[in-house]
Design an enzyme around this catalytic site. Structure first.
Site, short mmCIF file in Angstrom:
data_model
loop_
_atom_site.label_atom_id
_atom_site.label_comp_id
_atom_site.label_asym_id
_atom_site.label_seq_id
_atom_site.Cartn_x
_atom_site.Cartn_y
_atom_site.Cartn_z
N GLU A 177 -57.64 46.63 36.40
CA GLU A 177 -56.83 46.08 35.30
C GLU A 177 -56.07 44.82 35.70
OE1 GLU A 177 -53.76 48.67 33.74
OE2 GLU A 177 -53.31 47.31 32.10
N LYS A 219 -60.37 47.01 32.70
CA LYS A 219 -59.32 47.13 31.68
C LYS A 219 -58.76 45.74 31.47
CE LYS A 219 -55.20 49.65 30.32
NZ LYS A 219 -54.64 51.00 30.20
P1 13P Z 1 -50.26 49.36 26.84
O1 13P Z 1 -51.43 49.63 25.92
O2 13P Z 1 -48.97 49.91 26.33
O3 13P Z 1 -50.21 47.94 27.27
O4 13P Z 1 -50.51 50.22 28.15
C1 13P Z 1 -51.75 50.23 28.73
C2 13P Z 1 -51.64 50.34 30.18
O5 13P Z 1 -52.06 51.30 30.76
C3 13P Z 1 -51.01 49.24 30.93
O6 13P Z 1 -51.29 49.42 32.27
#
Ligand code: 13P
Length: 340
Positions: A177, A219
């Site tokens: 991510e 992600k």
């Molecule tokens: P949000 O969808 O609230 O941004 O959270 C997703 C997430 O896991 C961020 O690391």
């Protein structure tokens, strides 16, 4: 887990109609979320909240996997069943946040690096032992005057790749991510340019570190106008810019891209996901891994009260169903009214 199992798990996380619930708020983050509803953050209130979400009837119709915070991975629901088993019994794959959070990057004012590589192998083995089948590591890249720098992008991409390789070594699917933050006055064009640089760097490092892409999920953040930019891009523009940016940078071997919501409203997150799937022709599944956009309305409806559990679960089920439709390009705003 063999290479085949790893790849099968990665694909199972992004089935048609399914996505991921991010419920891995750290202690600091869940404390903030509870403060919004005036709730004291205790081990018991956190357990009750997560149990409300996870025991939503038929949630697995829409949610394929759930990212847990370490505390929840180690906690049992009220009936004594550990949360990872409770999820697996209900047809959802348990995962865990594996990073140790953000700190400032020395020498780079305004920029951050994610910690957690030291001792990671032992932690990942323990997570797997407790039932986790995938893990998540979040890097945060800020846009501003003179940032992000090449140094910050590279340091974060390198850490993501080392984490991903470790995950696969112990049989966990890595969710990688690199979040490009939406805070700031920047335009959508600037966000696209930064996201493109970040993703190129991440996939270059994943390659260097011999990460198996078929057994990895990305992600991603959507390509958006900064929240304080006077000109806000519309839904179609966001969808087109995001898909274009991903096509330029993300190998077709990745089974899926799951989006974070990042501070967008629940409805807008759903609209954007739907518009991207309407474009069609992408080599990867385009799904969700929302935290706030899935949970916010349900948490407000729950409000810390046991008496509100059923009503909150209804709200949560509805939000998940809308995103599930959007994930296949089948969402229409009229769906919002039906459930209410
Ligand atoms: P949000 O969808 O609230 O941004 O959270 C997703 C997430 O896991 C961020 O690391």
């Amino acid at each position: 887990m063999s290479k085949g199992e790893l790849e099968a798990t990665a694909r199972a996380l992004v089935p048609s109609g399914g996505g991921i619930l991010a419920a891995d708020e750290s202690m600091g983050t869940i404390t903030k979320r509870f403060a919004d509803i005036g709730l004291e953050p205790t081990a018991e209130s956190r357990r009750a909240y997560r149990e409300m979400l996870f025991t939503t009837p038929d949630l697995s119709d829409f949610v394929s996997g759930v990212i847990l915070y370490e505390e929840t991975l180690k906690t049992a629901a009220n009936g004594g069943v550990p949360f990872p088993r409770l999820l697996a019994d209900r047809g959802m794959i348990p995962g865990v946040k594996a990073d140790a959070g953000l700190v400032s990057l020395a020498g780079f004012p305004g920029e951050q690096i994610t910690e957690g590589l030291d001792g990671l192998r032992a932690r990942l083995e323990a997570y797997r032992e407790r039932g986790a089948r995938f893990a998540k590591w979040r890097a945060a890249i800020a846009i501003g005057d003179g940032i992000p720098t090449r140094g910050c992008i590279h340091a974060n991409a390198h850490a993501l790749a080392r984490y991903a390789a470790r995950c696969q070594e112990v049989g966990l699917v890595p969710i990688v991510e690199p979040e490009v933050l939406m805070d700031g006055v920047h335009t959508i064009e600037r966000c696209e340019e930064v996201t493109e640089r970040v993703l190129r760097s991440v996939f270059s490092e994943l390659g260097e570190h011999r990460v198996n892409l078929e057994g990895t999920l990305l992600k991603a953040s959507m390509v958006l106008s900064g929240v304080d930019c006077p000109a806000q891009a519309g839904v179609e523009e966001v969808a087109e810019a995001t898909v274009r940016c991903l096509r330029r940078t993300v190998p077709a071997s990745i089974p899926g891209v799951v989006f974070l919501s990042g501070g967008q409203s629940p409805e807008l997150s759903t609209l954007h996901l739907n518009a991207m799937n309407r474009i069609g022709g992408s080599p990867w599944e385009l799904s969700y891994s929302y935290g706030r956009a899935l949970q916010d309305p349900a948490r407000a409806a729950w409000n810390g009260q046991a008496a509100n559990v059923a009503a909150a679960q209804k709200v949560f089920y509805h939000r998940a169903s809308c995103n599930s439709a959007a994930r296949d390009g089948r969402y229409v705003p009229e769906m919002e009214g039906i459930a209410a």
